[in-house]
Design a protein around this motif. Sequence first.
Motif: not given
Lengths: 300, 300, 300
Positions: B65-70, C55-56
């Motif tokens: 359930g994480a928020h993922v940013v690559n 990212a923000s």
Amino acid sequence: MRTRRSLIDLDDLKADELDYILARTDEFKKSAPGKLLDGTACANMFFEQSTRTYASFMLAELRLGAHVVNLHPMNLSLATKGETIEDTAITLGAMGFSVLVVRHPEAGFPKRIAEVFDGHVVNAGDAGHAHPTQALLDIYTLREEFGSLRGRTVAIVGDIVHSRVAHSLIRGLHRLDANVILVGPDAFLPPDYASPRVSVERDFDAVLPRIDALVLLRIQRERFDSMPISDDEYVASYRLDADRLARMSNEAIVMHPGPYNRGMELDDSVLEFAGWRYATQVKHGVTVRMALLDFLVNGR
Amino acid sequence: MRTRRSLIDLDDLKADELDYILARTDEFKKSAPGKLLDGTACANMFFEQSTRTYASFMLAELRLGAHVVNLHPMNLSLATKGETIEDTAITLGAMGFSVLVVRHPEAGFPKRIAEVFDGHVVNAGDAGHAHPTQALLDIYTLREEFGSLRGRTVAIVGDIVHSRVAHSLIRGLHRLDANVILVGPDAFLPPDYASPRVSVERDFDAVLPRIDALVLLRIQRERFDSMPISDDEYVASYRLDADRLARMSNEAIVMHPGPYNRGMELDDSVLEFAGWRYATQVKHGVTVRMALLDFLVNGR
Amino acid sequence: MRTRRSLIDLDDLKADELDYILARTDEFKKSAPGKLLDGTACANMFFEQSTRTYASFMLAELRLGAHVVNLHPMNLSLATKGETIEDTAITLGAMGFSVLVVRHPEAGFPKRIAEVFDGHVVNAGDAGHAHPTQALLDIYTLREEFGSLRGRTVAIVGDIVHSRVAHSLIRGLHRLDANVILVGPDAFLPPDYASPRVSVERDFDAVLPRIDALVLLRIQRERFDSMPISDDEYVASYRLDADRLARMSNEAIVMHPGPYNRGMELDDSVLEFAGWRYATQVKHGVTVRMALLDFLVNGR
């Protein structure tokens, strides 16, 4: 025991399966389904540039609650590490991925993956070969307009020989008993659609009065070395403009798989034409892909 | 006040922490945990190509359930804007990221980030230095097979000196009191594993009958200029084939961190061998990463 | 009928709208809002490198429950397929995207998209033109520190002429009745801010005692050919160091939009200064973007 379903081209769907997917698209259009792919792992593998197909698949996956991982070429370690694509696909299956959406500049590439992947492969366009989800959304758009396509006449105009969209659409229209007229200069016409319901025509103007729908194609300049006829000649003979629009039936519609080049296969008058269905096609694209993914993963 | 946990190599885990993570992997394997990282912001920073590790981490994060940013290199504005990576990491911490998963072609890079980042850094592979989550999943796979590893013998075969996987795995096996035999040509053997439970052997055939598990390594051609022995010589002496398989104990298993090169470190008979655990390793990879992330973020 | 709201620069917000967004930021800071953009489709279109802004925005979107699709240049098929960006935007609108976050190296590009897109466009930085969300978070940070900005004095120091941040911030500060002093060498000062509350000053040291806040700018080397003054001269005249810090009021704060270059526009003493607000700015960046997106999509 492998009963996994993939979609490499429209041939993979039986007529009743095609009907089911189109009916589900209707349902999903009326009210958004729940998370039918809740937590299903989908990998999008686009080895070739794409905006609309990529975004459309990803939206469809997210709306169904899937977990989405994008494996762009820069993530695909094939090149430097010497692994075969088949082994990569097997690995992704072992990892828990159920769906691979694959676009590739090589015809047959998605099929190679489907042969080994323990899950569902969707062809998102392989070179000039096939693009079945685009054909699905075109068919859905046509059915919404005309109901049954039996006996309806659809002209596909332009660079047919390099168009994966055209190839898939012809197969789908054939299955639904529509008549297809392929229109374009010789160099863009395929030699081999000898079917009672598929004909070939070089004279666009002669075709206009007798069609229900027109599918304009983009000239796929990236797929050949030099343009076989001049741009001016092409425009003179095959561009859809106000004059040609006027010669079509009032009920006829105009479609385009996108991206379209203003001034080349169409002029701006087409974009204002009441029968221009491009935005409708694009909108249906997300919904039809949701219905397809649900069918592949969950069955009926 | 900094009590944040990171994983740069297996040394960072005490024996009881390692046990805890492996036990949690067992739990998560039996039934999927809930959203233990619900809304936790994770950034994946892969400065080097990766398919399986990248996809495995991302699936693990999404399933929790994480928020993922690559943050692929193209997003990392370091190059053109002159900021240090340390300052980028501090910025990401201020922004709310709790977890950075870092792969980099430079040994020590993830550690540099962990020293300043106000959160958890996971080393996803730094050059030939370490790859602790791969070692974790290998150890989990071995423990599932053999229970306690005390007194068991694991041979690691091939390009050990360039293999971050091998380096981390040796540390982990040492901690769990397993015996390790490093097998390969001189140029691929490290000089410095003088430990009572780590030995070195050039003769692969002599080792086969007395091992419980074999870990085959890919030759990391991207990490040296020219192959120190010919491919033919390598294949003759170190490829696992049907003959060599026959000389192993019936209970022995074969593992590979992947990607593997058919014909080089193994031939196709290995892929059909009942003791081939590659798919199992890959599957465990996602689960063990979930257990690790849960441990790092939530503690026990 | 087009009542869709976009944010190209701070001019697009009326004073009461700006107040509303800042008040919502306060609320969101105190307690995380629910999924105010649940299922809203957002596309991030970054045609230029970005770490922090990308990212923000992505964190803000994910925290609001949006469906996020990243269209990096490699996905944007414009280059090879001859479609205009306007038609791409129209297509994305038809597909169901409600929000486009656009960064581009060409001034005016986001505005061109906003003119045709049937949804909300947020300018995430267009060349040297504007960067309104950075200005928003700066203003939020200033207001948190000082309450009303009426009559407060903010100095912006450095490469103002190439700074989209500066341009947007000046507009925002003007709207809130703050005094602005632009400080830098001639080549970095804009010719055209003739406003009673915006003044220009070459002598940094003279300005220090009379300001409430300092905004240091990065020199945008990527936007000009050769540095108009030497690095040494710049450092001597405009770098904020311990001596200059000592001449500021005890209540004054120092801000920087990031990324900052240690040794150039500031030295390490600034990073330890109690009035250094960089981490606060970065943290506010996510929250203020959440408030903005909520305002654009849901209105008040």
